[in-house]
Design a protein around this motif. Sequence first.
Motif, mmCIF file in Angstrom:
data_model
loop_
_atom_site.group_PDB
_atom_site.id
_atom_site.type_symbol
_atom_site.label_atom_id
_atom_site.label_comp_id
_atom_site.label_asym_id
_atom_site.label_seq_id
_atom_site.Cartn_x
_atom_site.Cartn_y
_atom_site.Cartn_z
ATOM 1 N N THR A 71 -25.923 -77.136 -44.260
ATOM 2 C CA THR A 71 -25.372 -78.414 -43.842
ATOM 3 C C THR A 71 -24.949 -78.304 -42.389
ATOM 4 O OG1 THR A 71 -24.607 -79.052 -46.042
ATOM 5 C CG2 THR A 71 -23.465 -80.038 -44.182
ATOM 6 N N ALA A 72 -25.199 -79.351 -41.623
ATOM 7 C CA ALA A 72 -24.818 -79.371 -40.211
ATOM 8 C C ALA A 72 -23.800 -80.470 -39.955
ATOM 9 C CB ALA A 72 -26.042 -79.592 -39.321
ATOM 10 N N VAL A 73 -22.876 -80.190 -39.034
ATOM 11 C CA VAL A 73 -21.943 -81.182 -38.510
ATOM 12 C C VAL A 73 -22.056 -81.129 -36.998
ATOM 13 C CG1 VAL A 73 -19.551 -81.983 -38.408
ATOM 14 C CG2 VAL A 73 -20.372 -80.772 -40.445
ATOM 15 N N TRP A 74 -22.319 -82.252 -36.362
ATOM 16 C CA TRP A 74 -22.445 -82.294 -34.906
ATOM 17 C C TRP A 74 -21.098 -82.690 -34.310
ATOM 18 C CZ3 TRP A 74 -27.647 -84.893 -33.134
ATOM 19 C CH2 TRP A 74 -28.713 -84.351 -33.879
ATOM 20 N N ILE A 75 -20.561 -81.821 -33.456
ATOM 21 C CA ILE A 75 -19.270 -82.072 -32.805
ATOM 22 C C ILE A 75 -19.468 -81.946 -31.301
ATOM 23 C CG2 ILE A 75 -16.853 -81.352 -32.632
ATOM 24 C CD1 ILE A 75 -17.152 -80.099 -35.419
ATOM 25 N N ASP A 76 -19.068 -82.977 -30.554
ATOM 26 C CA ASP A 76 -19.318 -82.945 -29.107
ATOM 27 C C ASP A 76 -18.248 -82.157 -28.358
ATOM 28 O OD1 ASP A 76 -17.081 -84.568 -28.801
ATOM 29 O OD2 ASP A 76 -18.210 -86.394 -28.366
ATOM 30 N N GLU A 77 -18.370 -82.123 -27.045
ATOM 31 C CA GLU A 77 -17.467 -81.319 -26.208
ATOM 32 C C GLU A 77 -16.020 -81.816 -26.245
ATOM 33 O OE1 GLU A 77 -21.589 -81.023 -24.352
ATOM 34 O OE2 GLU A 77 -20.358 -82.541 -25.356
ATOM 35 N N GLU A 78 -15.832 -83.063 -26.662
ATOM 36 C CA GLU A 78 -14.486 -83.629 -26.763
ATOM 37 C C GLU A 78 -13.878 -83.418 -28.146
ATOM 38 O OE1 GLU A 78 -13.092 -84.806 -24.070
ATOM 39 O OE2 GLU A 78 -14.965 -84.420 -22.976
ATOM 40 N N GLY A 79 -14.605 -82.722 -29.013
ATOM 41 C CA GLY A 79 -14.103 -82.471 -30.356
ATOM 42 C C GLY A 79 -14.326 -83.620 -31.323
ATOM 43 N N ARG A 80 -15.203 -84.561 -30.965
ATOM 44 C CA ARG A 80 -15.485 -85.701 -31.825
ATOM 45 C C ARG A 80 -16.716 -85.427 -32.681
ATOM 46 N NH1 ARG A 80 -14.384 -89.243 -26.759
ATOM 47 N NH2 ARG A 80 -16.449 -88.457 -26.232
ATOM 48 N N ILE A 81 -16.633 -85.791 -33.937
ATOM 49 C CA ILE A 81 -17.790 -85.678 -34.828
ATOM 50 C C ILE A 81 -18.737 -86.827 -34.507
ATOM 51 C CG2 ILE A 81 -18.590 -85.772 -37.216
ATOM 52 C CD1 ILE A 81 -15.945 -84.527 -38.060
ATOM 53 N N VAL A 82 -19.956 -86.495 -34.094
ATOM 54 C CA VAL A 82 -20.933 -87.534 -33.767
ATOM 55 C C VAL A 82 -22.011 -87.666 -34.849
ATOM 56 C CG1 VAL A 82 -20.520 -87.322 -31.294
ATOM 57 C CG2 VAL A 82 -22.345 -85.986 -32.350
ATOM 58 N N ARG A 83 -22.095 -86.671 -35.708
ATOM 59 C CA ARG A 83 -22.889 -86.784 -36.935
ATOM 60 C C ARG A 83 -22.136 -86.014 -38.016
ATOM 61 N NH1 ARG A 83 -27.844 -89.135 -36.726
ATOM 62 N NH2 ARG A 83 -28.232 -88.458 -38.857
ATOM 63 N N PRO A 84 -21.762 -86.685 -39.112
ATOM 64 C CA PRO A 84 -21.009 -86.006 -40.174
ATOM 65 C C PRO A 84 -21.910 -85.082 -40.989
ATOM 66 C CG PRO A 84 -21.518 -88.253 -40.813
ATOM 67 C CD PRO A 84 -22.006 -88.101 -39.399
ATOM 68 N N PRO A 85 -21.359 -84.376 -41.965
ATOM 69 C CA PRO A 85 -22.154 -83.405 -42.730
ATOM 70 C C PRO A 85 -23.434 -84.006 -43.300
ATOM 71 C CG PRO A 85 -19.839 -83.191 -43.268
ATOM 72 C CD PRO A 85 -19.954 -84.396 -42.397
#
Length: 235
Positions: A71-85
């Motif tokens: 499972t992948a979670v995408w988290i950007d440089e600001e710590g925001r989830i941009v794609r959930p699990p």
Amino acid sequence: MLAVAEDAGGAGSTRPWIRPTNMEEQYPQPILDLMGWDAEAWRVAGPPQYPCLIDERHQVSALYGLVNVPTAVWIDEEGRIVRPPEPAGVTEVFKHLDLATFSMPPDAVAAGVRNRNRYLAAVRDWVRRGPESPAVLPPDEVLRRMGRGARWGDPARAVAHFRVAEALYRRKDPEAAQIHFVEAARRWPENWAYQRQARQLADPSTVGELDAGPDFWRSVEQRGEGSFYPPVDLG
């Protein structure tokens, strides 16, 4: 990139998969087919150069709502989830596996490779373009997807049973732990990670082995299409 192995068995279960001493032995062709690896993926394969953690207590799963691997979670440089699990480049093509030969038909293998490469292309595009990538979801859509919740079972009590099981397992009481591993899996049938742990840790000889026995296939057959690896919409 950060990888987290969710396995109460600890390093003994996960090390051969994270840093295999022999890539060819650990990843024979049937395993590569199941993972959607083509010749180019194998050409550049090797032990990961990024951090790989082992989460014996499944704390990451509890925090992010992970119920399966990979499972992948995408988290950007600001710590925001941009794609959930979501399933990380995998689909349910494994259901075409011939259990007698442990092989898949060529069209299923090709479909798995296409899906994996499509997902990797989306990740690379996000790395290059950041918030301009079409795969990046707006915050309200991230929240909507994360709030879908479980359709069956009792996740809260399942988590409690799993915590008790994991603590007993660490205290070298596998028999008592197994009672709670099984109960956690029963109370949350959608949580394939709990199902996997209940099966693998019941028998010391299966710890770290691929979860592909009869009980696994029965569990998969009891659920409908998309229950193991839901389809991923990359936009």
